[in-house]
Design a protein around this motif. Structure first.
Motif, PDB file in Angstrom:
ATOM      1  N   PRO A 198       8.710 -35.367  24.631  1.00  0.00           N
ATOM      2  CA  PRO A 198       9.920 -36.004  25.157  1.00  0.00           C
ATOM      3  C   PRO A 198      10.038 -35.969  26.682  1.00  0.00           C
ATOM      4  CG  PRO A 198      10.438 -33.908  24.110  1.00  0.00           C
ATOM      5  CD  PRO A 198       9.027 -34.224  23.762  1.00  0.00           C
ATOM      6  N   SER A 255      16.632 -33.099  13.219  1.00  0.00           N
ATOM      7  CA  SER A 255      16.266 -34.042  14.269  1.00  0.00           C
ATOM      8  C   SER A 255      17.393 -34.316  15.265  1.00  0.00           C
ATOM      9  CB  SER A 255      15.822 -35.369  13.642  1.00  0.00           C
ATOM     10  OG  SER A 255      16.864 -35.907  12.833  1.00  0.00           O
ATOM     11  N   SER A 256      18.529 -33.641  15.106  1.00  0.00           N
ATOM     12  CA  SER A 256      19.651 -33.876  16.014  1.00  0.00           C
ATOM     13  C   SER A 256      20.481 -32.604  16.125  1.00  0.00           C
ATOM     14  CB  SER A 256      20.542 -35.007  15.491  1.00  0.00           C
ATOM     15  OG  SER A 256      21.216 -34.602  14.304  1.00  0.00           O
ATOM     16  N   PRO A 257      21.306 -32.475  17.170  1.00  0.00           N
ATOM     17  CA  PRO A 257      22.161 -31.289  17.305  1.00  0.00           C
ATOM     18  C   PRO A 257      23.063 -31.076  16.096  1.00  0.00           C
ATOM     19  CG  PRO A 257      22.108 -32.512  19.364  1.00  0.00           C
ATOM     20  CD  PRO A 257      21.402 -33.365  18.353  1.00  0.00           C
ATOM     21  N   TRP A 286      20.151 -26.143  18.896  1.00  0.00           N
ATOM     22  CA  TRP A 286      19.468 -27.260  19.544  1.00  0.00           C
ATOM     23  C   TRP A 286      19.087 -26.882  20.968  1.00  0.00           C
ATOM     24  CZ3 TRP A 286      17.353 -31.518  17.720  1.00  0.00           C
ATOM     25  CH2 TRP A 286      16.983 -32.529  18.609  1.00  0.00           C
ATOM     26  N   ASP A 287      17.821 -27.082  21.312  1.00  0.00           N
ATOM     27  CA  ASP A 287      17.336 -26.802  22.658  1.00  0.00           C
ATOM     28  C   ASP A 287      17.388 -28.106  23.469  1.00  0.00           C
ATOM     29  OD1 ASP A 287      15.790 -26.383  24.974  1.00  0.00           O
ATOM     30  OD2 ASP A 287      14.588 -24.849  23.991  1.00  0.00           O
ATOM     31  N   PRO A 288      18.295 -28.220  24.453  1.00  0.00           N
ATOM     32  CA  PRO A 288      18.442 -29.478  25.201  1.00  0.00           C
ATOM     33  C   PRO A 288      17.282 -29.753  26.145  1.00  0.00           C
ATOM     34  CG  PRO A 288      19.854 -27.787  26.131  1.00  0.00           C
ATOM     35  CD  PRO A 288      19.259 -27.193  24.894  1.00  0.00           C
ATOM     36  N   ARG A 298      13.816 -28.821  25.455  1.00  0.00           N
ATOM     37  CA  ARG A 298      12.681 -29.259  24.640  1.00  0.00           C
ATOM     38  C   ARG A 298      13.066 -30.346  23.648  1.00  0.00           C
ATOM     39  NH1 ARG A 298      10.107 -24.623  21.638  1.00  0.00           N
ATOM     40  NH2 ARG A 298      12.250 -23.903  21.391  1.00  0.00           N
ATOM     41  N   LEU A 299      14.377 -30.595  23.519  1.00  0.00           N
ATOM     42  CA  LEU A 299      14.885 -31.629  22.614  1.00  0.00           C
ATOM     43  C   LEU A 299      14.431 -31.403  21.180  1.00  0.00           C
ATOM     44  CD1 LEU A 299      14.438 -34.808  24.855  1.00  0.00           C
ATOM     45  CD2 LEU A 299      16.469 -33.380  24.563  1.00  0.00           C
ATOM     46  N   LEU A 300      14.625 -30.175  20.715  1.00  0.00           N
ATOM     47  CA  LEU A 300      14.324 -29.858  19.321  1.00  0.00           C
ATOM     48  C   LEU A 300      15.194 -28.703  18.856  1.00  0.00           C
ATOM     49  CD1 LEU A 300      12.517 -27.044  19.431  1.00  0.00           C
ATOM     50  CD2 LEU A 300      10.655 -28.604  19.879  1.00  0.00           C
ATOM     51  N   CYS A 301      15.230 -28.538  17.546  1.00  0.00           N
ATOM     52  CA  CYS A 301      15.998 -27.459  16.911  1.00  0.00           C
ATOM     53  C   CYS A 301      15.078 -26.262  16.724  1.00  0.00           C
ATOM     54  CB  CYS A 301      16.540 -27.954  15.576  1.00  0.00           C
ATOM     55  SG  CYS A 301      17.610 -26.767  14.716  1.00  0.00           S
TER      56      CYS A 301
END
Length: 340
Positions: free
Chosen positions: A98, A146-148, A162-164, A166-169
């Motif tokens: 990402p 796949s989302s927050p 959610w890791d903002p 790395r954009l993943l959980c």
């Protein structure tokens, strides 16, 4: 090999006439390498500047190809899929990062394969590596979100968030601390006793697992990590194999440490001595079961050639010899290694 598009047709007739005897195999390797250089292109780059050492080292592409040829388990399959992702990002199991937009293996797929037991096609780290294994296993569940919104409701052993960046959980820091306090009490009690024994020693008698830090004798920092890693965890074995580097206080002493096989033991970076990436990767190959003499020798030879190269980025790799002794063909040209 003669029909390979990478050769551009150079030397095809000569190669087709040769049979696979030992001397003839050597001739074919030499001819293929010469042809690639004359044609001005490489089917596989041998070397690249390693950002960890700022020196010429083995390219990720070469290391991945070598790994995939000699390992048919989880690690080799991850490497092979990553090679495919580099050439076709639309393949199943591939995704673009990402942030960097570099295509590689889907991170959830990698985590799942590393954590799964060996008898289920995984690398078995979930069973072998104590706290780290449990983190991997929980990460597999968390990363399915796949989302927050879906991340917050995911039911993993450890809490997900959610890791903002790395954009993943993934597993939360609070979840890690919870497991440490709840399930590793005995390990940390023993660790505290060992710390105290080191602290009771003077600097002159500080030895074994103790190190002189800031003028006082203290337990070496790696012991906290080793205390929560399983006995058979590859991370534990790597740390034990390379713990001597941290004891070197000067750059000269650090880079002077060499192994018996000729690879450098240590690397000086950020004003401290640490394990050299090439030695770590070489030992990791053996720990993961890649012990074929031909694989290990080709790795050592590649490192030696890159280390003395005056033109790092244009060194062409010789055809890699597989377990049978013959060059192995691959449909992919651009490949990459899944490494930190």
């Amino acid at each position: 090999l003669a029909a390979s598009p990478a050769l551009g047709g150079c030397g095809a007739g000569a190669m087709a006439a040769l049979r696979w005897t030992r001397i003839q195999r050597t001739a074919v390797v030499a001819l293929a390498t010469l042809c690639l250089r004359v044609c001005g292109q490489c089917s596989l780059n041998l070397c690249a500047t390693d950002p960890r050492t700022s020196k010429c080292g083995i390219s990720r592409e070469y290391a991945t190809r070598l790994l995939a040829l000699f390992d048919d388990g989880a690690i080799g399959q991850i490497a092979a899929l990553n090679a495919e992702c580099q050439t076709n990002c639309s393949s199943d199991g591939c995704e673009a990062h990402p942030v960097t937009q570099v295509c590689g293996v889907n991170r959830t797929y990698v985590t799942r394969r590393l954590a799964a037991p060996v008898d289920q096609g995984g690398a078995g780290i979930g069973d072998k590596c104590g706290l780290f294994g449990r983190l991997l296993t929980s990460s597999v569940v968390c990363q399915e979100a796949s989302s927050p919104a879906t991340c917050r409701s995911t039911a993993a052993e450890l809490p997900c968030a959610w890791d903002p960046v790395r954009l993943l959980c993934d597993v939360t820091k609070e979840g890690v601390l919870l497991v440490l306090q709840r399930d590793f009490k005995d390990e940390f009690v023993r660790l505290a006793l060992r710390r105290q024994r080191c602290a009771d020693r003077g600097a002159l008698s500080c030895s074994g697992d103790c190190r002189v830090i800031g003028g006082a004798c203290a337990l070496r920092q790696e012991e906290a990590l080793l205390a929560v890693a399983g006995e058979d965890c590859p991370l534990r074995l790597l740390m034990e194999l390379h713990e001597g580097c941290a004891a070197e206080a000067t750059e000269a002493a650090c880079i002077a440490r060499l192994r018996g096989d000729g690879l450098p033991q240590c690397n000086w970076r950020h004003q401290q001595c640490e394990a050299h990436p090439a030695s770590l990767e070489f030992d990791l190959m053996a720990i993961l079961g890649i012990t074929h003499p031909r694989a290990l020798q080709q790795y050592r030879d590649a490192f030696a050639r890159c280390d003395r190269s005056a033109a790092c980025s244009v060194e062409c790799a010789d055809p890699i010899l597989g377990p049978s002794g013959a060059p192995r063909r691959s449909p992919h040209i651009a490949v990459g290694l899944v490494t930190a």
